[in-house]
Each structure stands twice: as C-alpha cells, then as structure tokens.
Design a protein around this motif. Structure first.
Motif, PDB file in Angstrom:
ATOM      1  N   TYR A  29      30.924  39.154  36.790  1.00 52.41           N
ATOM      2  CA  TYR A  29      31.279  37.882  36.132  1.00 52.41           C
ATOM      3  C   TYR A  29      30.095  37.427  35.288  1.00 52.41           C
ATOM      4  O   TYR A  29      28.980  37.281  35.799  1.00 52.41           O
ATOM      5  CB  TYR A  29      31.598  36.830  37.191  1.00 52.41           C
ATOM      6  CG  TYR A  29      32.115  35.520  36.639  1.00 52.41           C
ATOM      7  CD1 TYR A  29      33.483  35.285  36.539  1.00 52.41           C
ATOM      8  CD2 TYR A  29      31.235  34.523  36.222  1.00 52.41           C
ATOM      9  CE1 TYR A  29      33.961  34.094  36.032  1.00 52.41           C
ATOM     10  CE2 TYR A  29      31.713  33.330  35.712  1.00 52.41           C
ATOM     11  CZ  TYR A  29      33.075  33.121  35.618  1.00 52.41           C
ATOM     12  OH  TYR A  29      33.547  31.940  35.114  1.00 52.41           O
ATOM     13  N   ARG A 372      34.610  30.265  38.102  1.00 51.87           N
ATOM     14  CA  ARG A 372      35.945  30.365  37.494  1.00 51.87           C
ATOM     15  C   ARG A 372      36.736  29.087  37.782  1.00 51.87           C
ATOM     16  O   ARG A 372      37.421  28.552  36.915  1.00 51.87           O
ATOM     17  CB  ARG A 372      36.667  31.596  38.059  1.00 51.87           C
ATOM     18  CG  ARG A 372      37.808  32.087  37.204  1.00 51.87           C
ATOM     19  CD  ARG A 372      38.401  33.390  37.745  1.00 51.87           C
ATOM     20  NE  ARG A 372      37.530  34.532  37.538  1.00 51.87           N
ATOM     21  CZ  ARG A 372      36.945  35.216  38.526  1.00 51.87           C
ATOM     22  NH1 ARG A 372      37.168  34.893  39.787  1.00 51.87           N
ATOM     23  NH2 ARG A 372      36.169  36.245  38.262  1.00 51.87           N
ATOM     24  N   GLU A 376      38.130  26.390  35.083  1.00 53.90           N
ATOM     25  CA  GLU A 376      39.544  26.004  35.077  1.00 53.90           C
ATOM     26  C   GLU A 376      39.678  24.479  35.143  1.00 53.90           C
ATOM     27  O   GLU A 376      40.438  23.881  34.396  1.00 53.90           O
ATOM     28  CB  GLU A 376      40.208  26.651  36.293  1.00 53.90           C
ATOM     29  CG  GLU A 376      41.669  26.388  36.466  1.00 53.90           C
ATOM     30  CD  GLU A 376      42.146  26.953  37.810  1.00 53.90           C
ATOM     31  OE1 GLU A 376      42.588  28.102  37.822  1.00 53.90           O
ATOM     32  OE2 GLU A 376      42.042  26.257  38.830  1.00 53.90           O
TER      33      GLU A 376
END
Ligand code: FES
Ligand code: FE2
Length: 393
Positions: A29, A372, A376
């Motif tokens: 990531y 993440r 979001e």
C-alpha cells in the motif's frame, strides 16, 4: 472473547510461527506523504472526522455515577459529558448560552449543577438553564437557553460522542461487528488508573500508525518490550473501518503442548483495537489502555495524544499502585521514549521531499486497512458521492 475465537486466533499465530510468516495484505500500500502534510487534508479531517464523525470519548468506568462529568476540547469543539440523575449520559457543547464561556473544565464527580464562571448562568445535569433574570432578558425563557445537546452513545462500557447536534449516532454500524467481543470484556467493571497527555510536533495519525504493525518491536523496542513479544508475527482482522491486531507474546507458543480446551489466548497476547478514526483500545494481557489522538489547531504537524490505563480492580494498596505505575512507566518508555522520537523524525523527513509516498508492506496489513478507511471517510462529499480530492499522488 469467546473461547472458540481464542482457539482460532491461537492456531493462526502458531501456524504463522511454524511457517515463519505473518498476516499478509493482498498488496503493498502506497500512502501519500501529503496524508500527513497537506493543510487541505487536515481541514477535511477536522470537518469530516473530528466534527462530523462519532469519536471514542472514554470508557464508562471514567464516569460511573450520576454527577460524574468530563469536559474535553481535544477535538477542537468544546464538549461536556455528564452522567445524569437517571444514570444516562448527556453530552453538550460546552458553551454557555449567555455569551459563550465554558460552563465546566476538566473532570470531576458529584456535580448537581454547572455554574458558568462568567455570570453564573446555572444548568442542571440535563443541560436546562435553571433561572434567567427577567428584567435583563425580557421575552426569553430558560427553555430557550438550554445547553446544546450533541449525540452521545454508551455501549459495552465504551462511550462515543459526535460534535454534530442532531446527528444519528449508530454504535452498531460504527463497531462493524466488534460489539460482541467488546461486550465480552465487561469494560464497565474496570477502573480508571491514570491518564497522561503528550503533545508532539507530528501529525496525529502517526500516533495511530505506530501501533499498527509489530515488525518494529524486535528492533526499536529490543530493550523494552521486545523480549516479551514473538518477533514479526501479527494477526489482523478488519471490523468495518476498525481493526483488531494481535501481537502474540512469546509465551503463546507454550500452548502448543497444552489441551485446546484450556487455552487462554488473552493471557498470551496484546491486542490493538483501532476505534476508527482516532482511537485505540489496547489489551495488555491483564489490563487495558486507551489512546486518543487529535490534531492541535490547524497544524498538520502538531498533535496531542492521550494515554490512559485501566485496571481490572481498583488499585488500593501501595503494592497494587506500584505494579500499575511500573506498567505505565513501561508504556511511556516504549511509546513516548522509543516510538515517538522515530515518528518525529518521520514527520521531519516528510518535508525533505525524498518520496511522494511511504510504503506499507504486505506484512503491515493493519496500516493499509486504516489508511484505506480514512481515505474512504474523507473522500466522500456531503451528498455521498466520491469527489475528486488531491491526494498528492
Ligand atoms: S457567559 Fe455564562 S453566564 Fe455569562
Ligand atoms: Fe512501537
């Protein structure tokens, strides 16, 4: 934690150790450095997370009785939480309805009324103004000037507050399936032992990041907690935007030779629960810690971290207090004296322009999940559509 879950987690740990591997994310990531340096991102975080998202506030055991209260400005919004005479919590914007002074500071117990220090407007535990001098405020009634309520929820011994009047605070949605596990700890029966505030010149998310992988324990913490934990083995599960990261103690491997029915996973592990977006609940083998992290003002590189320790029984004797003091000292020697200096270097390094991203390896799955989830939560505009946001990629 249910015994079946304890057995399943122990088996995952043993399997990883036997195969000399750990939990792996699907992919590496890349996290933009701007996540930690961008004023635009910081502004969105203040709006969408610290004002617009429920935040873990405290454990129930910090406010056990009617009249127990806690005022808190850390989110940037002055908040007052108090347990009412009916045993339920009330939360307010801590803003006097006369001219806006704070009606309470710090924490305490046995309150029956909150008296504003400026001109003595007086509010009951439900936030109602008790009297209003008629000649000074003709046409107004006490009901017109109650403290402004904000949503508060208490479940499984945990308290959340959202600094948005009228918002719907849905704990089940927030917990993402963690509820039964939280309930199993009976957190309401714990005792608050100590809280410490740490102000640091770094982004608030670095406080969370440093807890979300175990890889560094054997190197950075070799003199402190390194000898306690199994090197570079972590077990991670996501619960909505929250996470559960298992950090097994070396002693867990002794369970291999014992019958499964007697396995006590909790005795042999530390567990880091991420309570999205800015808090951690940490199981430490025989007690809990909580961490909350907040940006200071509009700075991207200044934060305040709050660490608190909770014991299964009240610490009464000197011996008990020495025991928990030693635990807290070890926590500070590990996190404040070892993790945070590295985090400060990382923050300074962000400004060097060496790279547009930092890299979370596949063996650091909790970090990828956390960032993440943040992305979001921040990438959503008011009408719920995904908006274009300059992530500096
Ligand atoms: S500001 Fe509170 S009484 Fe005046
Ligand atoms: Fe660490």
């Amino acid at each position: 934690m249910e015994h079946a879950t304890q057995v399943a987690l122990t088996k995952r740990v043993i399997d990883f150790v036997d195969r000399n591997t750990t939990e792996l994310a699907d992919a590496v990531y890349l996290n933009p450095v701007s996540t930690y340096t961008s004023p635009e991102q910081a502004e969105r975080e203040r709006e969408l997370l610290f004002r617009g998202h429920p935040l873990f506030f405290a454990l129930s055991c910090e406010l056990p009785k009617p009249g127990d209260y806690r005022a808190d400005d850390l989110s940037g919004v002055p908040i007052l939480v108090v347990r009412g005479n009916d045993g339920r919590l009330n939360a307010f914007l801590n803003v006097c309805r006369h001219r806006g002074a704070k009606v309470a500071t710090g924490r305490g117990s046995g309150k029956r009324l909150f008296v504003c220090p400026y001109h003595a407007f007086t509010y009951d535990l439900d936030g109602r103004l008790t009297k209003l001098p008629a000649e000074g405020f003709p046409g107004l009634t006490c009901d017109d000037r109650s403290l402004v309520k904000i949503p508060v929820a208490e479940r499984h011994g945990l308290i959340w507050v959202q600094a948005t009047p009228g918002a719907d605070l849905d704990v089940d949605a927030l917990l993402g399936g963690l509820g039964p596990e939280m309930a199993s700890y009976n957190l309401a029966s714990y005792s608050h032992y100590k809280t410490q505030m740490l102000t640091k010149d770094m982004n608030w998310k670095l406080v969370i990041d440093t807890f979300l992988e175990t890889w560094h324990v054997a190197t950075l913490h070799r003199e402190t907690v390194g000898p306690i934990f199994q090197p570079n083995v972590n077990v991670f599960d996501a619960f909505g935007r929250n996470g559960r990261l298992i950090i097994p103690r070396r002693t867990m491997m002794e369970l291999k030779s014992q019958p499964e029915s007697g396995w006590d996973f909790l005795e042999h592990s530390a567990i880091v629960y991420t309570l999205f977006p800015n808090a951690l609940l940490v199981w430490q083998g025989d007690h809990f810690e909580t961490w909350r992290s907040f940006p200071v003002g509009d700075a991207t590189a200044k934060c305040v971290a709050e660490a608190a320790l909770f014991t299964p029984k009240p610490a009464v004797t000197d011996k008990e207090k020495r025991h928990w003091d030693r635990n807290f000292d070890l926590l500070m020697r590990t996190v404040d004296a070892e993790d945070f200096p590295v985090c400060l270097d990382i923050q300074r390094g962000f400004g060097a322009g060496a790279q547009p991203h930092i890299t979370f390896g596949r063996n650091e799955p909790a970090l990828g999940h956390y960032h993440r989830s943040l992305r979001e939560a921040l990438g959503r505009d008011a009408d719920g559509s995904t908006e274009a946001f300059d992530w500096g990629t």
